[in-house]
Design a protein around this motif. Structure first.
Motif, PDB file in Angstrom:
ATOM      1  N   GLY A  61       0.836  -1.196   0.000  1.00 38.54           N
ATOM      2  CA  GLY A  61       0.000   0.000   0.000  1.00 38.54           C
ATOM      3  C   GLY A  61       0.866   1.240   0.000  1.00 38.54           C
ATOM      4  O   GLY A  61       1.359   1.662  -1.028  1.00 38.54           O
ATOM      5  N   LYS A  62       1.087   1.818   1.171  1.00 39.21           N
ATOM      6  CA  LYS A  62       1.890   3.041   1.273  1.00 39.21           C
ATOM      7  C   LYS A  62       3.386   2.781   1.145  1.00 39.21           C
ATOM      8  O   LYS A  62       4.156   3.656   0.823  1.00 39.21           O
ATOM      9  CB  LYS A  62       1.611   3.750   2.596  1.00 39.21           C
ATOM     10  N   GLU A  63       3.791   1.577   1.446  1.00 39.24           N
ATOM     11  CA  GLU A  63       5.220   1.235   1.350  1.00 39.24           C
ATOM     12  C   GLU A  63       5.385  -0.180   0.822  1.00 39.24           C
ATOM     13  O   GLU A  63       4.411  -0.855   0.507  1.00 39.24           O
ATOM     14  CB  GLU A  63       5.906   1.414   2.710  1.00 39.24           C
ATOM     15  N   THR A  64       6.615  -0.606   0.745  1.00 41.33           N
ATOM     16  CA  THR A  64       6.907  -1.956   0.263  1.00 41.33           C
ATOM     17  C   THR A  64       7.542  -2.762   1.390  1.00 41.33           C
ATOM     18  O   THR A  64       8.020  -2.205   2.384  1.00 41.33           O
ATOM     19  CB  THR A  64       7.876  -1.928  -0.939  1.00 41.33           C
ATOM     20  N   VAL A  65       7.515  -4.075   1.229  1.00 44.80           N
ATOM     21  CA  VAL A  65       8.161  -4.956   2.197  1.00 44.80           C
ATOM     22  C   VAL A  65       8.996  -5.967   1.424  1.00 44.80           C
ATOM     23  O   VAL A  65       8.592  -6.453   0.371  1.00 44.80           O
ATOM     24  CB  VAL A  65       7.130  -5.657   3.116  1.00 44.80           C
ATOM     25  N   HIS A  66      10.181  -6.240   1.952  1.00 40.99           N
ATOM     26  CA  HIS A  66      11.092  -7.200   1.332  1.00 40.99           C
ATOM     27  C   HIS A  66      11.095  -8.478   2.162  1.00 40.99           C
ATOM     28  O   HIS A  66      11.091  -8.439   3.389  1.00 40.99           O
ATOM     29  CB  HIS A  66      12.511  -6.621   1.263  1.00 40.99           C
ATOM     30  N   ILE A  67      11.096  -9.599   1.470  1.00 41.41           N
ATOM     31  CA  ILE A  67      11.219 -10.900   2.133  1.00 41.41           C
ATOM     32  C   ILE A  67      12.311 -11.678   1.407  1.00 41.41           C
ATOM     33  O   ILE A  67      12.401 -11.636   0.183  1.00 41.41           O
ATOM     34  CB  ILE A  67       9.865 -11.653   2.151  1.00 41.41           C
ATOM     35  N   ASP A  68      13.176 -12.325   2.155  1.00 37.66           N
ATOM     36  CA  ASP A  68      14.317 -13.013   1.549  1.00 37.66           C
ATOM     37  C   ASP A  68      13.900 -14.223   0.723  1.00 37.66           C
ATOM     38  O   ASP A  68      14.401 -14.420  -0.382  1.00 37.66           O
ATOM     39  CB  ASP A  68      15.314 -13.441   2.629  1.00 37.66           C
ATOM     40  N   HIS A  69      12.998 -15.035   1.265  1.00 36.50           N
ATOM     41  CA  HIS A  69      12.560 -16.250   0.570  1.00 36.50           C
ATOM     42  C   HIS A  69      11.082 -16.494   0.837  1.00 36.50           C
ATOM     43  O   HIS A  69      10.590 -16.213   1.933  1.00 36.50           O
ATOM     44  CB  HIS A  69      13.308 -17.487   1.072  1.00 36.50           C
ATOM     45  N   ILE A  70      10.415 -17.053  -0.144  1.00 30.38           N
ATOM     46  CA  ILE A  70       9.055 -17.566   0.053  1.00 30.38           C
ATOM     47  C   ILE A  70       9.034 -18.996  -0.480  1.00 30.38           C
ATOM     48  O   ILE A  70       9.319 -19.226  -1.655  1.00 30.38           O
ATOM     49  CB  ILE A  70       7.988 -16.729  -0.679  1.00 30.38           C
ATOM     50  N   LEU A  71       8.737 -19.933   0.396  1.00 31.43           N
ATOM     51  CA  LEU A  71       8.570 -21.329  -0.002  1.00 31.43           C
ATOM     52  C   LEU A  71       7.087 -21.527  -0.307  1.00 31.43           C
ATOM     53  O   LEU A  71       6.239 -21.313   0.560  1.00 31.43           O
ATOM     54  CB  LEU A  71       9.013 -22.266   1.122  1.00 31.43           C
ATOM     55  N   VAL A  72       6.792 -21.878  -1.550  1.00 26.62           N
ATOM     56  CA  VAL A  72       5.407 -22.087  -1.979  1.00 26.62           C
ATOM     57  C   VAL A  72       5.212 -23.581  -2.205  1.00 26.62           C
ATOM     58  O   VAL A  72       5.902 -24.183  -3.031  1.00 26.62           O
ATOM     59  CB  VAL A  72       5.101 -21.311  -3.283  1.00 26.62           C
ATOM     60  N   GLY A  73       4.284 -24.167  -1.460  1.00 25.16           N
ATOM     61  CA  GLY A  73       4.046 -25.598  -1.582  1.00 25.16           C
ATOM     62  C   GLY A  73       2.573 -25.924  -1.502  1.00 25.16           C
ATOM     63  O   GLY A  73       1.734 -25.034  -1.355  1.00 25.16           O
ATOM     64  N   PHE A  74       2.256 -27.192  -1.573  1.00 24.54           N
ATOM     65  CA  PHE A  74       0.865 -27.628  -1.489  1.00 24.54           C
ATOM     66  C   PHE A  74       0.258 -27.306  -0.125  1.00 24.54           C
ATOM     67  O   PHE A  74      -0.953 -27.248   0.014  1.00 24.54           O
ATOM     68  CB  PHE A  74       0.753 -29.124  -1.785  1.00 24.54           C
TER      69      PHE A  74
END
Length: 196
Positions: A61-74
């Motif tokens: 929204g007003k700002e951004t957020v950084h994330i190092d990794h996202i594990l996407v699984g079932f």
């Protein structure tokens, strides 16, 4: 053995020692520590048809957020922030900043738990815009420095692990559970909505 053979053996051993030192430095460097987390996640993901996204910045929204990794699984999504500084960390779950003390110098960092919550909120907004709901999400902060050398003054009930414990965390049955998540769809939505 003559002098030539001894010289060749000494040169070979010196080369081996140099390679070992370089590999050790690479592994203990900031980039090397970050790669350890990446490698653990990718190894876990590869045999399960999961995906790992790295260095993702999402719009909040007003700002951004950084994330190092996202594990996407079932099972859903696991948001992973990595702290690679060999230092002592002081913080509370809800504080805006944590203190980091290294070589008697105190600095502050944004609370990585709050960043994980903000990243989860941003992902939920992205998914809701695309009529995707009820995705299981959680976060973990991974510290790559040895807890024996550095002290972590944070409650042990928080989602925080040492890099050595990341593999055992991932082996929990909740990360194996099939919640009917369309991995490719979520990866596509996150990739399309990341901040360039």
């Amino acid at each position: 053995m003559d002098g030539m053979q001894i010289g060749i053996m000494v040169a070979v051993w010196a080369a081996i020692a140099l390679v070992v030192v370089l590999l050790w430095k690479r592994r203990t460097s900031v980039a090397g520590q970050y790669r350890r987390v990446t490698g653990t996640l990718k190894k876990f993901a590869s045999i399960r048809s999961y995906k790992v996204l790295q260095d993702i910045t999402l719009d909040c929204g007003k700002e951004t957020v950084h994330i190092d990794h996202i594990l996407v699984g079932f099972f859903g999504l696991l948001f992973v922030n990595t702290q690679v500084e060999n230092a002592d960390y002081y913080g509370e779950e809800r504080e805006e900043y944590w203190s980091v003390v290294k070589d008697d110098v105190k600095t502050r960092i944004k609370n990585p738990l709050n960043e994980g919550i903000a990243a989860m909120d941003a992902a939920r907004k992205i998914f809701a815009k695309n009529n995707v709901y009820n995705i299981q999400m959680e976060q973990v902060v991974v510290f790559t420095s040895a807890f024996k050398k550095n002290v972590l003054y944070v409650k042990d009930t928080l989602p925080i692990v040492n890099v050595r414990k990341l593999g055992s965390l991932l082996s929990k049955t909740r990360f194996e559970k099939d919640n009917g998540v369309d991995v490719e769809q979520l990866v596509k939505l996150l990739e399309e909505n990341k901040v360039k």
